[in-house]
Scaffold this motif. Structure first.
Motif, PDB file in Angstrom:
ATOM      1  N   ASN A   3       1.173  -1.323  -0.099  1.00  0.00           N
ATOM      2  CA  ASN A   3       0.147  -0.273  -0.245  1.00  0.00           C
ATOM      3  C   ASN A   3       0.855   1.429  -0.158  1.00  0.00           C
ATOM      4  O   ASN A   3       0.534   2.428  -0.402  1.00  0.00           O
ATOM      5  CB  ASN A   3      -0.755   0.074   1.280  1.00  0.00           C
ATOM      6  N   LYS A  49       4.973  -3.775 -12.210  1.00  0.00           N
ATOM      7  CA  LYS A  49       3.326  -3.055 -12.361  1.00  0.00           C
ATOM      8  C   LYS A  49       4.137  -2.348 -11.289  1.00  0.00           C
ATOM      9  O   LYS A  49       2.948  -1.375 -11.351  1.00  0.00           O
ATOM     10  CB  LYS A  49       2.497  -4.462 -11.318  1.00  0.00           C
ATOM     11  N   GLU A  53       2.409   2.258 -12.264  1.00  0.00           N
ATOM     12  CA  GLU A  53       1.999   2.476 -10.862  1.00  0.00           C
ATOM     13  C   GLU A  53       2.761   3.679 -10.404  1.00  0.00           C
ATOM     14  O   GLU A  53       1.750   5.443 -10.460  1.00  0.00           O
ATOM     15  CB  GLU A  53       2.127   1.664  -9.533  1.00  0.00           C
ATOM     16  N   ASN A  76      -1.728   7.166  -0.601  1.00  0.00           N
ATOM     17  CA  ASN A  76      -2.435   4.903  -0.465  1.00  0.00           C
ATOM     18  C   ASN A  76      -3.887   5.061  -0.251  1.00  0.00           C
ATOM     19  O   ASN A  76      -4.528   3.847  -0.632  1.00  0.00           O
ATOM     20  CB  ASN A  76      -1.356   3.943  -0.451  1.00  0.00           C
ATOM     21  N   THR A  80      -7.221   4.967  -4.209  1.00  0.00           N
ATOM     22  CA  THR A  80      -7.515   3.670  -4.668  1.00  0.00           C
ATOM     23  C   THR A  80      -6.302   3.541  -5.892  1.00  0.00           C
ATOM     24  O   THR A  80      -6.104   4.237  -6.737  1.00  0.00           O
ATOM     25  CB  THR A  80      -8.583   2.924  -5.375  1.00  0.00           C
ATOM     26  N   GLN A  81      -6.492   2.393  -6.312  1.00  0.00           N
ATOM     27  CA  GLN A  81      -5.428   1.763  -7.863  1.00  0.00           C
ATOM     28  C   GLN A  81      -6.250   2.424  -8.648  1.00  0.00           C
ATOM     29  O   GLN A  81      -5.758   2.511 -10.123  1.00  0.00           O
ATOM     30  CB  GLN A  81      -6.254   0.247  -8.151  1.00  0.00           C
ATOM     31  N   SER A 121      -8.762  -5.437 -13.564  1.00  0.00           N
ATOM     32  CA  SER A 121      -7.942  -4.267 -13.078  1.00  0.00           C
ATOM     33  C   SER A 121      -6.227  -3.987 -13.610  1.00  0.00           C
ATOM     34  O   SER A 121      -6.457  -5.082 -14.577  1.00  0.00           O
ATOM     35  CB  SER A 121      -7.346  -4.450 -11.787  1.00  0.00           C
ATOM     36  N   ASP A 123      -3.500  -4.999 -12.205  1.00  0.00           N
ATOM     37  CA  ASP A 123      -3.063  -6.373 -12.424  1.00  0.00           C
ATOM     38  C   ASP A 123      -3.875  -7.240 -13.272  1.00  0.00           C
ATOM     39  O   ASP A 123      -3.103  -8.027 -13.829  1.00  0.00           O
ATOM     40  CB  ASP A 123      -3.870  -6.813 -10.372  1.00  0.00           C
TER      41      ASP A 123
END
Length: 322
Positions: A3, A49, A53, A76, A80-81, A121, A123
């Motif tokens: 996070n 990833k 990010e 964080n 959110t993602q 997502s 991911d």
């Protein structure tokens, strides 16, 4: 992914790095952990990833400002993602990796938000790239390409001025604005307790995209207070003149509030100029059920002209050492 992480360390740049330096660092690392070079490598997938990010945050001026202000842990918790990757253009990444051209990249942005093609997502998206490689086009890419011509329009962000009472109690606002060439008129319900800077999302009221799909409208709350008040974070401040006799002997005064109406405050004897009195809970909402306070700064009112009787009294006070 964890996070809380240091996005500057992830990209290997300093906090004073320029946008070009951040972009160069991202491209270098993205190519190093290129899916074709690391197919099936879980460690490389996780690193990829993290790199994306970090770049999604540091390449966006507003997100970077929030990250620098609040730090990684608080950032964080707030983002959110989906927030981090919203409006992030995957075009450069996919074009370098040879995936479906610019249209395909935009299609993936649709897939990330709305799950067409089974991609829920970021991911999921990266996992498909690493499992399939970039030399060929798998089922996920075929579905994404079909959605390429039906992508949403741009999100629109507008400021909405609200009085302290409207912020605290909630209200309904009628708004008229230009949604990318489309004149839009809407009525929006503002929930009670919204704080300054709070974003209120109105789905499907943004710009018009291909296929008629619209982006979202975001309303950013801006406090609108009477000019007599100063805003200091969640607190409100106002200057209140009092007489010399009230400062010496004490008394009571009526003080206006930013919510309308007034409250009575006691002035303690021997009050000096600049002393502040607090009215608890009469500041701006914090968005979490609490609120700031109103502070009243007492200013001793010294008259410029005195009557004969007043002058005699002041002379007597002066003779008494006051």
């Amino acid at each position: 992914m964890e996070n809380a992480k240091d996005y500057y360390k992830v990209l290997g740049v300093s906090k004073t790095a320029t946008p070009d330096e951040i972009k160069k660092a991202f491209r270098r690392l993205a190519m190093k952990y290129h899916p074709d070079k690391n197919k099936g490598d879980r460690a490389a997938e996780e690193r990829f990833k993290e790199i994306n990010e970090a770049y999604a945050v540091l390449s966006d001026p507003e997100k970077k400002k929030q990250y620098d202000t609040f730090g990684s842990s608080e950032f964080n918790r707030r983002y959110t993602q989906e927030d981090i990757f919203r409006n992030f253009d995957f075009g450069d990444i996919f074009q370098e990796f040879g995936i479906g051209g610019k249209g395909g990249a935009r299609a993936w942005r649709v897939s990330f938000g709305g799950r067409p093609g089974g991609v829920g997502s970021f991911d999921d998206l990266i996992s498909q790239i690493f499992s399939q490689g970039t030399g060929g086009v798998g089922e996920g890419y075929e579905k994404a390409d079909r959605f390429a011509s039906a992508r949403p329009g741009e999100d629109i962000t507008l400021e909405i001025p609200l009085s302290p009472r409207e912020m605290s109690e909630g209200c309904e606002k009628r708004l008229a604005f230009d949604a990318g060439g489309l004149e839009e008129r809407i009525s929006v319900k503002i929930p009670p307790g919204v704080g300054p800077g709070k974003k209120i999302r109105v789905a499907g009221k943004g710009g018009v995209g291909a296929g008629g799909i619209r982006g979202d409208l975001y309303l950013v709350v801006r406090p609108q207070v009477d000019s007599r008040f100063r805003v200091n974070g969640l607190d409100l401040e106002i200057d209140q003149p009092i007489s010399f006799s009230s400062a010496c002997l004490g008394g009571e005064i009526e003080v206006p509030t930013a919510f309308g109406g007034s409250v009575r405050l006691k002035i303690p004897p021997g009050t000096g100029p600049g002393k502040k009195l607090r009215i608890k809970g009469k500041g701006l909402p914090d968005g979490k059920g609490g609120s700031g306070n109103q502070y009243v700064r007492l200013m001793v009112d010294v008259p410029k002209r005195l009557t004969v009787a007043q002058k005699e009294l002041v002379l007597k006070l002066q003779n008494e050492g006051l």
